[in-house]
Design a protein around this motif. Structure first.
Motif, PDB file in Angstrom:
ATOM      1  N   CYS A  65       0.853  -1.193   0.000  1.00 46.65           N
ATOM      2  CA  CYS A  65       0.000   0.000   0.000  1.00 46.65           C
ATOM      3  C   CYS A  65       0.888   1.241   0.000  1.00 46.65           C
ATOM      4  O   CYS A  65       2.002   1.215   0.512  1.00 46.65           O
ATOM      5  CB  CYS A  65      -0.850  -0.037   1.274  1.00 46.65           C
ATOM      6  N   THR A  77       0.640   3.646   1.900  1.00 47.96           N
ATOM      7  CA  THR A  77       0.944   3.948   3.308  1.00 47.96           C
ATOM      8  C   THR A  77       2.241   3.276   3.757  1.00 47.96           C
ATOM      9  O   THR A  77       2.940   3.774   4.632  1.00 47.96           O
ATOM     10  CB  THR A  77      -0.200   3.449   4.233  1.00 47.96           C
ATOM     11  N   HIS A 137      -0.904  -4.318   6.066  1.00 43.88           N
ATOM     12  CA  HIS A 137      -2.233  -4.215   6.693  1.00 43.88           C
ATOM     13  C   HIS A 137      -3.347  -4.638   5.735  1.00 43.88           C
ATOM     14  O   HIS A 137      -4.504  -4.555   6.065  1.00 43.88           O
ATOM     15  CB  HIS A 137      -2.460  -2.778   7.183  1.00 43.88           C
ATOM     16  N   GLU A 138      -2.976  -5.072   4.520  1.00 45.63           N
ATOM     17  CA  GLU A 138      -3.971  -5.540   3.541  1.00 45.63           C
ATOM     18  C   GLU A 138      -3.665  -7.004   3.302  1.00 45.63           C
ATOM     19  O   GLU A 138      -2.752  -7.337   2.551  1.00 45.63           O
ATOM     20  CB  GLU A 138      -3.823  -4.749   2.234  1.00 45.63           C
ATOM     21  N   GLU A 166      -9.423  -4.871   1.949  1.00 45.37           N
ATOM     22  CA  GLU A 166      -9.074  -3.774   2.863  1.00 45.37           C
ATOM     23  C   GLU A 166      -8.976  -2.435   2.124  1.00 45.37           C
ATOM     24  O   GLU A 166      -9.685  -1.479   2.479  1.00 45.37           O
ATOM     25  CB  GLU A 166      -7.782  -4.123   3.622  1.00 45.37           C
TER      26      GLU A 166
HETATM   27 ZN    ZN Z   1      -3.575   0.353   2.638  1.00 45.57          ZN
END
Ligand code: ZN
Ligand code: ZN
Length: 379
Positions: free
Chosen positions: A37, A39, A59-60, A144
């Motif tokens: 991502c 991020t 986080h995905e 996500e």
């Molecule tokens: Zn993300």
């Protein structure tokens, strides 16, 4: 187990770590897919305020439940699950209103707890949702980010017949576009600069695409909307130009929803105050999604209303993380979403190098054909 650890900003190391054991209310997941991502780069560069180090990004993600801790009822070993990118407390005022992404005690992955660029992870069972066998793990890892796009469309309160503009055909922009599409807007316009991304936006449901490098976007939007302006602008590009453009597009009572990270945490942008008040324009930020938005997104992805397969352009084994991050950051080979497939044989040439060179069309075709034929993912 193998774990890709960010020991400090700019320093990633593949380490061996002990397998975590699930506590009460937790599940242990064998991670199958985790996607990179934007991020991640923010965190890699040390720009995310309050991030712990060392940490594990990712986080995905999706995977298979291996073990359930005490008291876990809704999941069992063998379930295929996709997960929220954060843990909420369930008891604070925000959580009690169903706004879990505003949780006062929110634990963010990877800022406060380790993420999924590793073979196993333990998380509270409440943030894991089972998905059906027709969805591949790679696709499920995109639920996500798709939930972020879904939340942006929700935040904009799109009504049928609205003129909607999305700025920035990055992954979130392309996902927000799709979440806006099934709310029946009168027009759905994507603004961007890259031709291939704009072509993909057309394929995913944009009624108009405008290359802002070639065409005056304000004039084009006025043209499309019978000189009214946009009822909704969803800003998915974190540049000052894009922010400035977003402020010039709304119709009276228009809503501007900002779903983009600025270049740095200290970035300040100005607001056109006269337009803002005289045209009764609302600005709303959106960060993350609620648990029910995640669930609704999962259903939309499973039913094919949101196409995530077309966004997956590259896949890598965890060992090839340097190449994976470089591919994502520099958008090599037209990269959109770059996914780690964890626990697969990295040397299988059919799986990786050859297909990455052909880019995403092949990956998407493979996943979509399997899906149409009703063949479950073979991982
Ligand atoms: Zn993300
Ligand atoms: Zn809470």
């Amino acid at each position: 187990m193998k774990s890709l650890v960010l020991t400090e900003p700019h320093k990633l190391i593949l380490q061996q770590r002990p397998v975590p054991v699930p506590g009460p209310g937790e599940i242990q997941i064998r991670v199958k897919a985790a996607s990179i991502c934007h991020t991640d780069f923010f965190t890699l560069n040390g720009e995310y305020p309050g991030c712990k180090y060392p940490t594990v990004l990712g986080h995905e993600f999706s995977g298979i439940v291996e073990q359930c801790g005490q008291g876990v009822k809704h999941l069992k070993p063998g379930d295929r699950v996709a997960c929220l990118g954060y843990v909420y407390c369930g008891t604070c005022p925000s959580c009690r209103r169903g706004l879990q992404n505003g949780c006062r005690r929110c634990i963010g992955i990877p800022f406060h707890m380790d993420g999924a660029y590793q073979e196993m992870i333990c998380i509270p069972a409440v943030i894991a949702y089972p998905f059906d066998e027709l969805l591949s793990f790679a696709q499920a890892s995109l639920i996500e980010p798709a939930a972020n796009g879904y939340a942006a469309a929700d935040r904009a309160a799109i009504h049928a017949g609205d003129n909607v503009v999305v700025i920035g055909p990055g992954p979130i922009g392309l996902l927000a576009l799709q979440a806006a599409r099934f709310r029946s807007p009168a027009s759905l316009t994507m603004l961007g600069t890259r031709r291939e991304r704009l072509e993909l936006a057309s394929k995913l449901g944009a009624t108009e695409v405008i290359n802002v490098g070639e065409t005056d976007p304000c004039a084009a939007v006025m043209d499309i909307t019978d000189a009214c302006g946009a009822d909704v602008v969803i800003l998915c590009a974190g540049t000052e130009d894009a922010w400035d453009l977003a402020g010039r597009l709304p119709a009276p009572y228009g809503r501007v929803v900002v779903e983009a990270l600025p270049p740095t945490k200290n970035t300040r942008w100005s607001v056109p105050v006269f337009d803002f008040t005289s045209k009764s324009i609302s600005y709303a930020g959106v960060s993350g999604y609620t648990a029910s938005q995640f669930e609704a997104t999962l259903e939309s992805v499973q039913s094919g209303k949101i196409d995530v397969a077309s966004l997956i352009t590259h896949r890598f084994a965890l060992e090839d993380y340097k190449e994976a991050f470089e591919t994502s950051e520099k958008r090599k080979g037209g990269a959109i979403k770059v996914v780690f497939e964890i626990g697969k044989d990295r040397f299988n040439p059919i799986s990786y190098q050859a297909l990455n060179n052909l880019s995403g069309t092949i990956w998407a075709a493979k996943d979509n054909i399997l899906r149409v034929l009703g063949v479950k993912d073979l991982d």
